[in-house]
Design an enzyme around this catalytic site. Structure first.
Site, PDB file in Angstrom:
ATOM      1  N   HIS A  24       0.832  -1.209   0.000  1.00 28.64           N
ATOM      2  CA  HIS A  24       0.000   0.000   0.000  1.00 28.64           C
ATOM      3  C   HIS A  24       0.870   1.265   0.000  1.00 28.64           C
ATOM      4  O   HIS A  24       0.426   2.334   0.402  1.00 28.64           O
ATOM      5  CB  HIS A  24      -0.963   0.003   1.180  1.00 28.64           C
ATOM      6  CG  HIS A  24      -2.073  -1.008   1.035  1.00 28.64           C
ATOM      7  ND1 HIS A  24      -3.024  -1.213   1.996  1.00 28.64           N
ATOM      8  CD2 HIS A  24      -2.385  -1.858   0.022  1.00 28.64           C
ATOM      9  CE1 HIS A  24      -3.866  -2.169   1.588  1.00 28.64           C
ATOM     10  NE2 HIS A  24      -3.492  -2.577   0.398  1.00 28.64           N
ATOM     11  N   CYS A  34       7.333  15.043  -5.053  1.00 29.12           N
ATOM     12  CA  CYS A  34       6.703  16.168  -5.730  1.00 29.12           C
ATOM     13  C   CYS A  34       5.987  15.631  -6.967  1.00 29.12           C
ATOM     14  O   CYS A  34       6.584  14.925  -7.776  1.00 29.12           O
ATOM     15  CB  CYS A  34       7.764  17.191  -6.128  1.00 29.12           C
ATOM     16  SG  CYS A  34       7.119  18.480  -7.226  1.00 29.12           S
ATOM     17  N   CYS A  48       7.889  17.562 -10.271  1.00 29.73           N
ATOM     18  CA  CYS A  48       9.263  17.265 -10.727  1.00 29.73           C
ATOM     19  C   CYS A  48       9.755  15.919 -10.221  1.00 29.73           C
ATOM     20  O   CYS A  48      10.873  15.512 -10.526  1.00 29.73           O
ATOM     21  CB  CYS A  48      10.226  18.368 -10.293  1.00 29.73           C
ATOM     22  SG  CYS A  48      10.608  18.338  -8.536  1.00 29.73           S
ATOM     23  N   CYS A  84       6.962  21.623  -2.974  1.00 29.04           N
ATOM     24  CA  CYS A  84       8.351  21.524  -3.399  1.00 29.04           C
ATOM     25  C   CYS A  84       8.972  22.931  -3.323  1.00 29.04           C
ATOM     26  O   CYS A  84       8.318  23.922  -3.647  1.00 29.04           O
ATOM     27  CB  CYS A  84       8.351  21.000  -4.833  1.00 29.04           C
ATOM     28  SG  CYS A  84       9.923  20.413  -5.422  1.00 29.04           S
ATOM     29  N   GLU A  87      -9.882 -12.394  14.722  1.00 33.68           N
ATOM     30  CA  GLU A  87     -11.183 -12.928  14.299  1.00 33.68           C
ATOM     31  C   GLU A  87     -10.962 -14.047  13.291  1.00 33.68           C
ATOM     32  O   GLU A  87      -9.979 -14.033  12.568  1.00 33.68           O
ATOM     33  CB  GLU A  87     -11.988 -11.822  13.597  1.00 33.68           C
ATOM     34  CG  GLU A  87     -12.041 -10.491  14.329  1.00 33.68           C
ATOM     35  CD  GLU A  87     -12.843 -10.593  15.589  1.00 33.68           C
ATOM     36  OE1 GLU A  87     -13.736 -11.475  15.646  1.00 33.68           O
ATOM     37  OE2 GLU A  87     -12.576  -9.834  16.544  1.00 33.68           O
TER      38      GLU A  87
HETATM   39 ZN   LIG Z   1       9.073  19.736  -7.528  1.00 39.03          ZN
END
Ligand SMILES: [Zn+2]
Length: 256
Positions: free
Chosen positions: A120, A128, A131, A153, A222
């Site tokens: 996950h 970012c 970029c 960023c 469970e």
């Molecule tokens: Zn960036």
């Protein structure tokens, strides 16, 4: 219960390529409640608003509000005896080769396991979206502490930063899933811990293990729909039962 613990210990003793698959249930004893449980994160933060990729792109501040609470929880958490037992199984005995986890709390790495497949995504890093620059979670924490409600960023990019955890509406990382599948096919024993095995891909694991002749231990509070596939089923808290199994395994080794 004692018999089952002994049987699980014997399976471990007779195996040389063990893979563990873990879900939320292994982290509850570290103080991270299952997001889906009553009182869990999704009860207070509707995931369709706070943790869905399209709402992240239009209202990132909502995601980051939830993230603040989650990251505090994760940073305050410590690996519990179940995490430690898995780390010992790797480092003291070389038997555990891989941990596959649904969790984003990186408690397995913090306990010392080296080959951890996070299906996950990872809470340890962020990137970012413009970029692709990568950030460590400590850098993100610092931005949040400096009251940037939506981390961006730095100059001159200013792109939106997103943690590398998988949000609802995003695809699971196929490369990681492929590796996980290969590890399970290579394994002689799969130990599933703290997952209710209701959703894909977790739900497919027991039959995959069965097809490849991999023996199976299920540890969950469970009963699960997949219990009948397992060689041993232990309905207990992971942090309580796994150290007992590990102890029983160690005494088997010392006896022989
Ligand atoms: Zn960036």
């Amino acid at each position: 219960m004692e018999d089952k613990i002994k049987k699980a210990a014997e399976l471990i003793k007779d195996s040389n390529y063990i893979v563990a698959f873990t879900g939320a249930g292994i982290s509850t004893e570290s103080g991270i409640p299952d997001f889906r449980s009553p009182g869990g994160l999704w009860e207070r933060y509707d995931p369709s608003i706070y943790a869905e990729i399209s709402s992240f792109l239009s209202h990132p501040e909502k995601y980051w509000k939830m993230h603040r609470e989650l990251s505090q929880m994760v940073l305050n958490a410590e690996p519990n005896p179940a995490h430690v037992a898995l780390a010992d199984l790797e480092h003291k005995y070389g038997k555990l080769k891989t941990v596959i986890t649904q969790n984003v709390d990186f408690l397995h790495s913090r306990a010392g396991n080296t080959n951890v497949l996070e299906i996950h995504g990872s809470g340890q890093t962020a990137r970012c979206l413009k970029c692709n620059k990568e950030f460590h979670y400590t850098q993100i924490q610092q931005m949040l502490e400096e009251e940037q409600y939506v981390p961006r960023c730095p100059h001159p990019c200013y792109g939106l930063i997103k943690t590398n955890t998988i949000l609802f509406g995003e695809q699971l990382p196929w490369d990681v899933l492929d590796q996980a599948r290969e590890e399970i096919l290579a394994a002689d024993l799969l130990i599933i811990i703290g997952s209710s095995l209701l959703v894909y891909p977790a739900a497919a694991l027991p039959s995959l293990a069965q097809q490849s002749g991999t023996r199976l231990i299920i540890i969950n509070m469970e009963p699960t729909m997949m219990d009948s596939y397992a060689n041993v089923v232990l309905h207990s808290k992971a942090g309580k039962i796994l150290p007992k199994v590990f102890e029983a395994f160690e005494s088997l080794i010392n006896d022989s």
